[in-house]
Design a protein around this motif. Sequence first.
Motif, short mmCIF file in Angstrom:
data_model
loop_
_atom_site.label_atom_id
_atom_site.label_comp_id
_atom_site.label_asym_id
_atom_site.label_seq_id
_atom_site.Cartn_x
_atom_site.Cartn_y
_atom_site.Cartn_z
N ALA B 108 -29.95 -38.18 9.47
CA ALA B 108 -29.76 -36.78 9.84
C ALA B 108 -29.08 -36.01 8.71
O ALA B 108 -29.46 -34.87 8.42
N VAL B 109 -28.10 -36.64 8.05
CA VAL B 109 -27.43 -35.98 6.93
C VAL B 109 -28.44 -35.68 5.82
O VAL B 109 -28.56 -34.55 5.32
N LEU B 110 -29.22 -36.72 5.47
CA LEU B 110 -30.22 -36.58 4.41
C LEU B 110 -31.24 -35.50 4.77
O LEU B 110 -31.66 -34.70 3.93
N TRP B 111 -31.61 -35.48 6.04
CA TRP B 111 -32.63 -34.57 6.54
C TRP B 111 -32.15 -33.13 6.43
O TRP B 111 -32.87 -32.26 5.92
N VAL B 112 -30.92 -32.87 6.87
CA VAL B 112 -30.42 -31.49 6.84
C VAL B 112 -30.24 -31.02 5.39
O VAL B 112 -30.70 -29.93 5.02
N VAL B 113 -29.61 -31.87 4.56
CA VAL B 113 -29.39 -31.47 3.17
C VAL B 113 -30.72 -31.26 2.46
O VAL B 113 -30.95 -30.24 1.79
N GLY B 114 -31.64 -32.23 2.63
CA GLY B 114 -32.94 -32.14 1.97
C GLY B 114 -33.71 -30.90 2.39
O GLY B 114 -34.28 -30.19 1.55
N ALA B 115 -33.71 -30.61 3.69
CA ALA B 115 -34.45 -29.46 4.19
C ALA B 115 -33.84 -28.16 3.67
O ALA B 115 -34.57 -27.23 3.31
N LEU B 116 -32.50 -28.10 3.63
CA LEU B 116 -31.83 -26.89 3.12
C LEU B 116 -32.24 -26.63 1.68
O LEU B 116 -32.65 -25.53 1.32
N VAL B 117 -32.12 -27.69 0.85
CA VAL B 117 -32.44 -27.52 -0.57
C VAL B 117 -33.90 -27.11 -0.75
O VAL B 117 -34.22 -26.11 -1.41
N LEU B 118 -34.80 -27.86 -0.10
CA LEU B 118 -36.23 -27.61 -0.25
C LEU B 118 -36.61 -26.22 0.25
O LEU B 118 -37.34 -25.47 -0.41
N GLY B 119 -36.10 -25.86 1.43
CA GLY B 119 -36.43 -24.57 2.03
C GLY B 119 -35.93 -23.41 1.18
O GLY B 119 -36.65 -22.44 0.93
N VAL B 120 -34.69 -23.52 0.70
CA VAL B 120 -34.10 -22.42 -0.08
C VAL B 120 -34.82 -22.28 -1.42
O VAL B 120 -35.17 -21.17 -1.83
N LYS B 132 -45.57 -23.47 -3.72
CA LYS B 132 -46.78 -24.06 -3.14
C LYS B 132 -46.72 -25.57 -3.19
O LYS B 132 -47.07 -26.25 -2.22
N GLY B 133 -46.24 -26.11 -4.32
CA GLY B 133 -46.15 -27.56 -4.47
C GLY B 133 -45.18 -28.16 -3.46
O GLY B 133 -45.49 -29.15 -2.80
N LEU B 134 -44.01 -27.52 -3.32
CA LEU B 134 -43.01 -28.04 -2.38
C LEU B 134 -43.53 -28.00 -0.95
O LEU B 134 -43.34 -28.93 -0.18
N MET B 135 -44.20 -26.90 -0.59
CA MET B 135 -44.70 -26.79 0.78
C MET B 135 -45.84 -27.78 1.03
O MET B 135 -45.97 -28.31 2.13
N ALA B 136 -46.65 -28.04 0.00
CA ALA B 136 -47.70 -29.05 0.15
C ALA B 136 -47.06 -30.42 0.38
O ALA B 136 -47.46 -31.17 1.27
N LEU B 137 -46.01 -30.73 -0.40
CA LEU B 137 -45.29 -31.99 -0.21
C LEU B 137 -44.72 -32.08 1.20
O LEU B 137 -44.81 -33.12 1.86
N ALA B 138 -44.13 -30.96 1.66
CA ALA B 138 -43.52 -30.95 2.99
C ALA B 138 -44.58 -31.23 4.05
O ALA B 138 -44.36 -32.00 4.99
N LEU B 139 -45.77 -30.65 3.88
CA LEU B 139 -46.83 -30.85 4.87
C LEU B 139 -47.33 -32.29 4.86
O LEU B 139 -47.61 -32.87 5.91
N ILE B 203 -40.74 -30.82 8.18
CA ILE B 203 -40.79 -29.82 9.25
C ILE B 203 -39.76 -28.73 9.01
O ILE B 203 -40.06 -27.53 9.05
N TYR B 204 -38.51 -29.14 8.71
CA TYR B 204 -37.43 -28.16 8.63
C TYR B 204 -37.52 -27.30 7.39
O TYR B 204 -37.16 -26.13 7.43
N ALA B 205 -37.99 -27.86 6.28
CA ALA B 205 -38.14 -27.05 5.08
C ALA B 205 -39.16 -25.95 5.33
O ALA B 205 -38.97 -24.80 4.93
N ARG B 206 -40.23 -26.29 6.04
CA ARG B 206 -41.25 -25.29 6.34
C ARG B 206 -40.69 -24.18 7.23
O ARG B 206 -40.91 -22.99 7.00
N VAL B 207 -39.97 -24.59 8.28
CA VAL B 207 -39.41 -23.59 9.20
C VAL B 207 -38.40 -22.71 8.48
O VAL B 207 -38.41 -21.48 8.60
#
Lengths: 352, 324
Positions: B108-120, B132-139, B203-207
């Motif tokens: 959960a820690v990794l998930w929240v930190v990772g999603a924050l960094v990726l999303g921002v 585009k590359g990051l969102m493709a990876l996320a998908l 999922i969270y980076a996309r949202v």
Amino acid sequence: MSASASPEGLAAETPAAGGGLGVSVAGSPAGPWRQALRRLRRDGTSLEAGIVLLVVLVACLAAPLYASLVSQTDPFRSNLSGKIIIGGKRVAVMQPSTEGRGLGVTPIGPTWRGPYLLGSDAQGRDVAARLLYGGRNSLMIAGSATALCLILAAIIGVTTGFLGGGVDMVLSRILEVLWAFPVYLLAISLSIVLITKPIIIGSITLGSGSLLLPIVIIGLIYVPYVARPVRGQVLALRNSEFVLASVGLGMPTWRILMRDILPNVSTTLIVYIPLMMALNITTESALSFLSVGVQPPDASWGTIILDGQGLLYTRPAVSVAPGLAIVITVLALNLLGDGVRDALDPRARLQR
Amino acid sequence: MIAVIVPRIAQMLFVMFGISVVVFLIFFATPGADPSARIAGRNATPETLEAVRKDFGLDRPLPVQYALLMKRLFVTADLTSFANRGQRVIPQIMDAAPITLALVLGAAVLWVVGALVLGVVAAASRDTILDKGLMALALIGVSMPVFWFGEVMNLLSQSRLHDTILFSWVPSLGYKPLSDGFAPWFKTLIIPWFTLAVLYIGIYARVLRANLVETYHEDFIRTARAKGLGPLRIMLRHALRPSLIPFVTMFGLDFGALVGGAALLTEVVFGLNGIGRLTYVALQSLDLPVILATVMYASFFVVAANALVDIAYVGLDPRVRSGG
């Protein structure tokens, strides 16, 4: 099964894919549907995703053809003493092990030609042929479960949202409980009980040998996820002016439901189709991997990954190939889902 | 505040009761067969069946059976397995719980930190190749079955690339308790944490990216820009905060899904003897009392965790706080 089609291939297949999508989206020839379809067609990503899905579907449907013409073995019968001819030499399907102390046998690896294209599993069966047969089951189960889930969710969502009162109270409480219930645990409980002793309803047997079991279970567990948004939408529609006008004019309830509510809810349901398909494929594979989904001798992408678990380090293709098939299919479904949502709800597109 | 917490706890208790009834009905009142035959496992003798019937009070009315089961699950905790004769079930769960908890919390820690960094990063570099590359990876992360990704990670880290510098530190599969030292414990869990987090980071980076992009259209962001604030400050102080609200709401629900789903599969793939693997082993031997108990305990944990997240959320969001 490959994601990258040549440019010529893309151009050649475009009309076919457009026609295929047209069947699934254009429920009625009314204006908004046409517009949505046109938007979807103009969206390059959705089109490519649609083509990939079509290729996967056709490949899986052609599984018997592949098994008889290319792999030339029965992918459901073990073939431990079989021999095949590679480059003029006869090679055993089960070869003496080269790992460890050289004891036992290792199934043949990918030959990259007709028979045993992706190698053999621990029982000497052709993995490539099983992959296609498994894909048929995976897609069929996911599709049927999606249909079941959406129909049930529509019925429950519309009745609770429109009728309100006691029915709504009771059903909403039940949905609330199921919503909070972790889906995999619910699915595991249902499967294990039905696998140990099947239940028989009339002529239908719901038990371990039947593909109906994963369909029903996967179809049921996600109903709250769709029924809740549908109910919310129906609640809002119930108080909209055109519905109140119909009520005021004395229209019978069924007519209001069919003419005013259902067409408005159907967009929501259509947006859910690709997303639920994607979710259901993953769920089916996970349940099969835990051995509470599809039961042998039937195959699915999940059961093939399970078959390959023991061979992971020696013959990784057995597990990796079905996983890649799942990733490609689910990725295409997710992309198509984004496209369908944008096409049906132009506001969602503006936000991006 | 209390006006919000009390109904939420009442709702939590209602849902727990509901789930226990659903599980009870699935295991004991599914039509078609005698539940004792299910509980006893494969090839049970008539004596075992009789023992099961007496043990679970199957000759008594359903409400009595339910009460008896709840008592044996949560009060006396003396539910026993029949497939592994006489094995107490609840102590097994208690032994397995810390492993699952360690796996899930780290992920959960990794998930929240990772999603924050990726999303921002994706939102800040909107419509560029990076985005585009990051969102493709996320998908792609969203589309992978977690157990399959775990197997691929095993294949790479245990076999194919194990002798390279990249994965030579990876210990063999299995769990090492924290009492053996922090480093071995941490090393065994890094890859499972990563595997489990990948799906949710996607999922969270996309949202988060979608929320951030939407927030950027708001008037207060234009005001902040007109004031001459730097892009970093606008992003982190003004845009990120309101975008996090749906993020937190989703987190509560998905944390539960993680415990009851992906974590179970991850434990199986990485040979971690948590509640998930306990359930898996019980599934192989059709040991229904164990499955019954793990399902009940895990669901209750999930429901309690959801309620806790909601209550924490009330504490965080000033609008809800003053409203209550």
